[in-house]
Design a protein around this motif. Structure first.
Motif, mmCIF file in Angstrom:
data_model
loop_
_atom_site.group_PDB
_atom_site.id
_atom_site.type_symbol
_atom_site.label_atom_id
_atom_site.label_comp_id
_atom_site.label_asym_id
_atom_site.label_seq_id
_atom_site.Cartn_x
_atom_site.Cartn_y
_atom_site.Cartn_z
ATOM 1 N N LYS A 35 0.771 -1.078 0.020
ATOM 2 C CA LYS A 35 0.246 -0.089 -0.088
ATOM 3 C C LYS A 35 0.912 1.232 -0.019
ATOM 4 C CE LYS A 35 -3.524 2.442 2.377
ATOM 5 N NZ LYS A 35 -3.705 3.051 3.619
ATOM 6 N N GLU A 38 2.515 1.668 -3.388
ATOM 7 C CA GLU A 38 1.427 2.397 -4.295
ATOM 8 C C GLU A 38 1.300 4.013 -4.122
ATOM 9 O OE1 GLU A 38 -2.161 0.536 -3.902
ATOM 10 O OE2 GLU A 38 -1.370 -1.439 -4.595
ATOM 11 N N GLU A 42 2.303 7.008 -6.801
ATOM 12 C CA GLU A 42 1.221 7.958 -7.018
ATOM 13 C C GLU A 42 1.703 9.493 -6.804
ATOM 14 O OE1 GLU A 42 -2.218 7.170 -5.262
ATOM 15 O OE2 GLU A 42 -2.557 5.153 -6.298
#
Length: 73
Positions: A35, A38, A42
């Motif tokens: 997580k 990610e 981003e």
């Protein structure tokens, strides 16, 4: 926070310090690496337009641009 020389402490004092540290660490919120990765990806992809390492620095704003060349006579 004072600096403590661990070598001068007794085994009991070292154990107490370790237990205190572990109690502090157990209270931390943890996230899965997948997580977090990610989110980092981003963030990086969202900021590539302003990133001078990706985009480059315009010549007129570059403070490290050479002012003049070297002339050898």
């Amino acid at each position: 926070m004072p600096v403590i020389n661990v070598e001068n402490l007794t085994d009991l004092d070292r154990a107490k310090m370790e237990v205190a540290q572990l109690k502090t660490e157990v209270k931390l919120e943890r996230e899965k690496v997948s997580k977090c990765c990610e989110e980092v990806m981003e963030y990086i992809q969202g900021a590539t337009d302003e990133d001078p390492l990706v985009k480059g620095i315009p010549e007129e704003k570059n403070p490290f641009k050479e002012k003049g060349g070297c002339v050898i006579c």
